[in-house]
Design a protein around this motif. Structure first.
Motif, PDB file in Angstrom:
ATOM      1  N   VAL A   1       1.170  -1.084  -0.365  1.00  0.00           N
ATOM      2  CA  VAL A   1      -0.354  -0.181   0.398  1.00  0.00           C
ATOM      3  C   VAL A   1       1.353   0.810   0.369  1.00  0.00           C
ATOM      4  CG1 VAL A   1      -1.709   1.320   1.382  1.00  0.00           C
ATOM      5  CG2 VAL A   1      -2.096  -1.234   0.747  1.00  0.00           C
ATOM      6  N   GLY A   2       1.744   1.376   0.493  1.00  0.00           N
ATOM      7  CA  GLY A   2       2.647   2.450   0.001  1.00  0.00           C
ATOM      8  C   GLY A   2       2.407   3.105   1.722  1.00  0.00           C
ATOM      9  N   GLY A   3       3.744   4.960   1.282  1.00  0.00           N
ATOM     10  CA  GLY A   3       3.219   5.580   2.183  1.00  0.00           C
ATOM     11  C   GLY A   3       3.116   7.255   1.888  1.00  0.00           C
ATOM     12  N   SER A   4       2.078   7.336   1.004  1.00  0.00           N
ATOM     13  CA  SER A   4       1.548   8.564   0.861  1.00  0.00           C
ATOM     14  C   SER A   4       0.230   8.561   1.779  1.00  0.00           C
ATOM     15  CB  SER A   4       1.088   8.786  -0.494  1.00  0.00           C
ATOM     16  OG  SER A   4       1.067  10.091  -0.380  1.00  0.00           O
ATOM     17  N   ASP A   5      -0.403   9.383   0.805  1.00  0.00           N
ATOM     18  CA  ASP A   5      -2.541   9.589   1.947  1.00  0.00           C
ATOM     19  C   ASP A   5      -3.170   8.847   1.941  1.00  0.00           C
ATOM     20  OD1 ASP A   5      -1.609  12.519   3.451  1.00  0.00           O
ATOM     21  OD2 ASP A   5      -1.640  13.164   0.994  1.00  0.00           O
ATOM     22  N   HIS A   6      -2.964   8.156   1.199  1.00  0.00           N
ATOM     23  CA  HIS A   6      -3.919   6.714   1.029  1.00  0.00           C
ATOM     24  C   HIS A   6      -3.607   5.699   2.609  1.00  0.00           C
ATOM     25  CE1 HIS A   6      -0.444   5.409  -0.973  1.00  0.00           C
ATOM     26  NE2 HIS A   6      -0.691   4.708  -1.168  1.00  0.00           N
ATOM     27  N   VAL A   7      -2.887   5.642   2.715  1.00  0.00           N
ATOM     28  CA  VAL A   7      -2.130   5.024   3.857  1.00  0.00           C
ATOM     29  C   VAL A   7      -3.434   5.006   5.131  1.00  0.00           C
ATOM     30  CG1 VAL A   7      -1.360   4.488   5.620  1.00  0.00           C
ATOM     31  CG2 VAL A   7      -0.123   4.931   3.254  1.00  0.00           C
ATOM     32  N   SER A   8      -3.679   6.529   5.310  1.00  0.00           N
ATOM     33  CA  SER A   8      -4.852   6.831   6.701  1.00  0.00           C
ATOM     34  C   SER A   8      -5.878   5.939   6.184  1.00  0.00           C
ATOM     35  CB  SER A   8      -4.683   8.190   6.142  1.00  0.00           C
ATOM     36  OG  SER A   8      -3.568   8.923   6.600  1.00  0.00           O
ATOM     37  N   PHE A   9      -6.349   5.533   4.784  1.00  0.00           N
ATOM     38  CA  PHE A   9      -7.413   5.399   4.820  1.00  0.00           C
ATOM     39  C   PHE A   9      -7.830   3.569   4.113  1.00  0.00           C
ATOM     40  CE2 PHE A   9      -7.387   9.897   2.509  1.00  0.00           C
ATOM     41  CZ  PHE A   9      -9.254   9.789   3.437  1.00  0.00           C
ATOM     42  N   TYR A  10      -6.290   3.456   3.897  1.00  0.00           N
ATOM     43  CA  TYR A  10      -6.440   2.193   4.516  1.00  0.00           C
ATOM     44  C   TYR A  10      -6.455   1.424   5.632  1.00  0.00           C
ATOM     45  CZ  TYR A  10      -4.559  -2.829   3.638  1.00  0.00           C
ATOM     46  OH  TYR A  10      -4.475  -3.781   3.570  1.00  0.00           O
ATOM     47  N   LYS A  11      -6.011   2.095   6.490  1.00  0.00           N
ATOM     48  CA  LYS A  11      -6.332   1.784   8.300  1.00  0.00           C
ATOM     49  C   LYS A  11      -7.256   1.501   8.923  1.00  0.00           C
ATOM     50  CE  LYS A  11      -0.738   3.025   9.229  1.00  0.00           C
ATOM     51  NZ  LYS A  11      -0.187   4.307   9.789  1.00  0.00           N
ATOM     52  N   LYS A  12      -8.235   2.866   8.013  1.00  0.00           N
ATOM     53  CA  LYS A  12      -9.789   2.673   8.353  1.00  0.00           C
ATOM     54  C   LYS A  12     -10.903   1.428   7.574  1.00  0.00           C
ATOM     55  CE  LYS A  12      -9.057   6.230  11.368  1.00  0.00           C
ATOM     56  NZ  LYS A  12      -9.062   5.626  13.241  1.00  0.00           N
ATOM     57  N   ASN A  13      -9.936   0.671   6.782  1.00  0.00           N
ATOM     58  CA  ASN A  13     -10.757  -0.339   6.154  1.00  0.00           C
ATOM     59  C   ASN A  13     -11.172  -0.055   5.006  1.00  0.00           C
ATOM     60  OD1 ASN A  13      -9.753  -2.226   7.740  1.00  0.00           O
ATOM     61  ND2 ASN A  13     -11.098  -2.456   9.655  1.00  0.00           N
ATOM     62  N   ILE A  14     -10.446   0.754   4.434  1.00  0.00           N
ATOM     63  CA  ILE A  14     -11.202   1.656   2.842  1.00  0.00           C
ATOM     64  C   ILE A  14     -10.067   0.625   1.853  1.00  0.00           C
ATOM     65  CG2 ILE A  14     -11.597   3.313   1.778  1.00  0.00           C
ATOM     66  CD1 ILE A  14     -11.843   5.033   4.749  1.00  0.00           C
ATOM     67  N   SER A  15     -11.028   0.554   0.611  1.00  0.00           N
ATOM     68  CA  SER A  15      -9.959   0.132  -0.743  1.00  0.00           C
ATOM     69  C   SER A  15      -9.899   1.676  -0.970  1.00  0.00           C
ATOM     70  CB  SER A  15     -10.857  -0.065  -0.997  1.00  0.00           C
ATOM     71  OG  SER A  15     -11.890  -1.408  -1.307  1.00  0.00           O
ATOM     72  N   VAL A  16      -7.346   1.553  -1.237  1.00  0.00           N
ATOM     73  CA  VAL A  16      -7.610   2.775  -1.460  1.00  0.00           C
ATOM     74  C   VAL A  16      -6.533   2.459  -3.481  1.00  0.00           C
ATOM     75  CG1 VAL A  16      -6.881   3.060   0.347  1.00  0.00           C
ATOM     76  CG2 VAL A  16      -5.201   1.662  -0.554  1.00  0.00           C
ATOM     77  N   LEU A  17      -6.306   3.515  -4.056  1.00  0.00           N
ATOM     78  CA  LEU A  17      -5.490   3.489  -5.524  1.00  0.00           C
ATOM     79  C   LEU A  17      -4.369   4.227  -4.830  1.00  0.00           C
ATOM     80  CD1 LEU A  17      -7.149   2.528  -8.373  1.00  0.00           C
ATOM     81  CD2 LEU A  17      -5.149   1.255  -7.618  1.00  0.00           C
ATOM     82  N   GLY A  18      -2.668   4.154  -4.370  1.00  0.00           N
ATOM     83  CA  GLY A  18      -1.609   5.006  -4.427  1.00  0.00           C
ATOM     84  C   GLY A  18      -1.400   5.333  -5.642  1.00  0.00           C
ATOM     85  N   MET A  19      -1.086   6.528  -6.912  1.00  0.00           N
ATOM     86  CA  MET A  19      -0.566   6.219  -7.828  1.00  0.00           C
ATOM     87  C   MET A  19       0.661   6.914  -8.203  1.00  0.00           C
ATOM     88  SD  MET A  19      -3.350   4.881  -9.395  1.00  0.00           S
ATOM     89  CE  MET A  19      -2.986   5.071 -11.584  1.00  0.00           C
ATOM     90  N   HIS A  20       1.525   6.989  -8.904  1.00  0.00           N
ATOM     91  CA  HIS A  20       2.782   7.510  -9.122  1.00  0.00           C
ATOM     92  C   HIS A  20       3.702   7.462 -10.385  1.00  0.00           C
ATOM     93  CE1 HIS A  20       5.593   4.479  -7.554  1.00  0.00           C
ATOM     94  NE2 HIS A  20       4.413   4.189  -6.916  1.00  0.00           N
ATOM     95  N   THR A  21       4.190   8.020 -10.721  1.00  0.00           N
ATOM     96  CA  THR A  21       5.126   7.843 -11.544  1.00  0.00           C
ATOM     97  C   THR A  21       6.517   7.443 -11.772  1.00  0.00           C
ATOM     98  OG1 THR A  21       5.121  10.422 -12.300  1.00  0.00           O
ATOM     99  CG2 THR A  21       3.577   8.847 -13.343  1.00  0.00           C
ATOM    100  N   GLY A  22       6.604   7.340 -10.351  1.00  0.00           N
ATOM    101  CA  GLY A  22       8.386   6.978  -9.856  1.00  0.00           C
ATOM    102  C   GLY A  22       8.922   7.594  -9.392  1.00  0.00           C
ATOM    103  N   ALA A  23      10.320   7.676  -8.863  1.00  0.00           N
ATOM    104  CA  ALA A  23      11.100   8.123  -8.621  1.00  0.00           C
ATOM    105  C   ALA A  23      12.132   9.192  -8.824  1.00  0.00           C
ATOM    106  CB  ALA A  23      11.803   7.451  -6.903  1.00  0.00           C
ATOM    107  N   HIS A  24      12.589  10.230  -8.572  1.00  0.00           N
ATOM    108  CA  HIS A  24      13.470  10.480  -9.437  1.00  0.00           C
ATOM    109  C   HIS A  24      14.653  11.240  -8.181  1.00  0.00           C
ATOM    110  CE1 HIS A  24      11.412  13.979  -8.385  1.00  0.00           C
ATOM    111  NE2 HIS A  24      10.192  13.282  -8.612  1.00  0.00           N
ATOM    112  N   PRO A  25      15.985  11.747  -9.014  1.00  0.00           N
ATOM    113  CA  PRO A  25      17.073  12.308  -8.620  1.00  0.00           C
ATOM    114  C   PRO A  25      16.895  13.394  -7.392  1.00  0.00           C
ATOM    115  CG  PRO A  25      17.863  11.705 -10.073  1.00  0.00           C
ATOM    116  CD  PRO A  25      16.863  11.006 -10.497  1.00  0.00           C
TER     117      PRO A  25
END
Length: 318
Positions: free
Chosen positions: A250-274
């Motif tokens: 599930v990862g480490g952004s704001d969707h985690v707060s919802f997942y911890k409340k038993n809510i379905s989530v999608l955490g979307m991103h295009t990847g890390a960079h320097p």
């Protein structure tokens, strides 16, 4: 009146309606990021005049789009406890989440919510562990997360143009103080404007402006709602995206707060960079055509779930 003229008039109305629908545009995405990542906003740290200026911008955009506010208005105020330096006491900074919604049209399903979120804050001046000679350096946060905030505004505009099709309601949230420990999303789930059980899917966008040449879009949590992995893969491929889909992780952004409340989530991103968490995370690196494609992908995911009567429920993932 001659029937051929009636038919012609109906055809004209149809085509006018089709072509008057709001589109997600590179120009608007760029305009939002130019403002959000500008020097005048001093890196968008919680509290103070720059924070209020950014909040006002987002609120005005929500109002201009015709989004509705909940009873207490568009702003959900809270106090962020922020440690400025190691060994120093925490500082209380007043900030807020910005929330708007569009109600669905189905008398039953409108009580269910698809929520789209992105944090608008960043690291301010000097960043997370700066030396004294860096105190005046602006951490612009063009990708992290002006890209997600601009996407939020553009997708909201697109969804509003399709509002007559919606069965479920859609809530849009710009979260404050994510960089200080997901504080805005944590406050939201502890003080929700709707019952948490009504939120059937939370989609979070955090760094969606750096799509690579392979058109990868990464997501976590797709297995937390029924057939989510298959849905996101097939939808992405149909739009020319190469989705990298994880059922859990599930990862480490704001969707985690919802997942911890038993809510379905999608955490979307295009990847890390320097440039992540450096002053060099600036607008020159944003792939705007790629960001537009990400927005279209997410907008279609929302539209398909908000216009269907598919059963939506939480599935736990390790």
């Amino acid at each position: 009146m001659d029937s051929k003229y009636i038919l012609l008039g109906l055809c004209c109305l149809y085509y006018l309606n089709v072509f008057s629908q709001a589109e997600i545009t590179v120009e608007e995405l760029k305009a939002h990021i130019v403002f959000l990542s500008s020097d005048e906003n001093l890196g968008r740290a919680p509290g103070g005049h720059p924070n209020r200026q950014v909040v006002r911008y987002i609120k005005n955009e929500f109002k201009a789009l015709g989004l509705r506010s909940f009873k207490r208005g568009f702003k959900q105020k809270f106090v962020a406890q922020i440690r400025v330096d190691k060994g120093m006491p925490e500082k209380e900074n007043k900030t807020c989440n910005v929330i708007g919604f569009v109600e669905g049209n189905d008398p039953v399903l409108k009580k269910e919510v698809i929520l789209l979120g992105a944090h608008y804050d960043h690291l301010g001046l000097g960043g997370p562990s700066s030396k004294s000679d860096q105190r005046g350096v602006v951490y612009h946060g063009a990708d992290d997360n002006a890209s997600g905030t601009s996407a939020l505004l553009e997708i909201a505009e697109y969804i509003m143009a399709q509002k007559d099709q919606l069965k479920r309601s859609v809530v849009f949230v710009a979260f404050g103080a994510e960089e200080q420990g997901l504080l805005g999303s944590r406050y939201f789930v502890e003080h929700p404007p709707v019952r948490l059980t009504q939120i059937k899917l939370m989609i979070n966008m955090d760094m969606v402006g750096r799509m690579n040449a392979d058109k990868h879009v990464y997501m976590n949590g797709a297995g937390t709602f029924p057939k989510g992995v298959e849905f996101m893969k097939s939808l992405g491929e149909s739009l020319g995206v190469s989705p990298i889909v994880h059922a859990g992780s599930v990862g480490g952004s704001d969707h985690v707060s919802f997942y911890k409340k038993n809510i379905s989530v999608l955490g979307m991103h295009t990847g890390a960079h320097p440039q992540y968490h450096t002053p060099e995370d600036t607008i020159e690196f944003i792939n705007f055509e790629g960001q537009k494609l990400v927005c279209e992908y997410i907008a279609q995911a929302i539209l398909r779930k908000a216009t269907s009567d598919d059963a939506m429920y939480f599935i736990y993932q390790d």
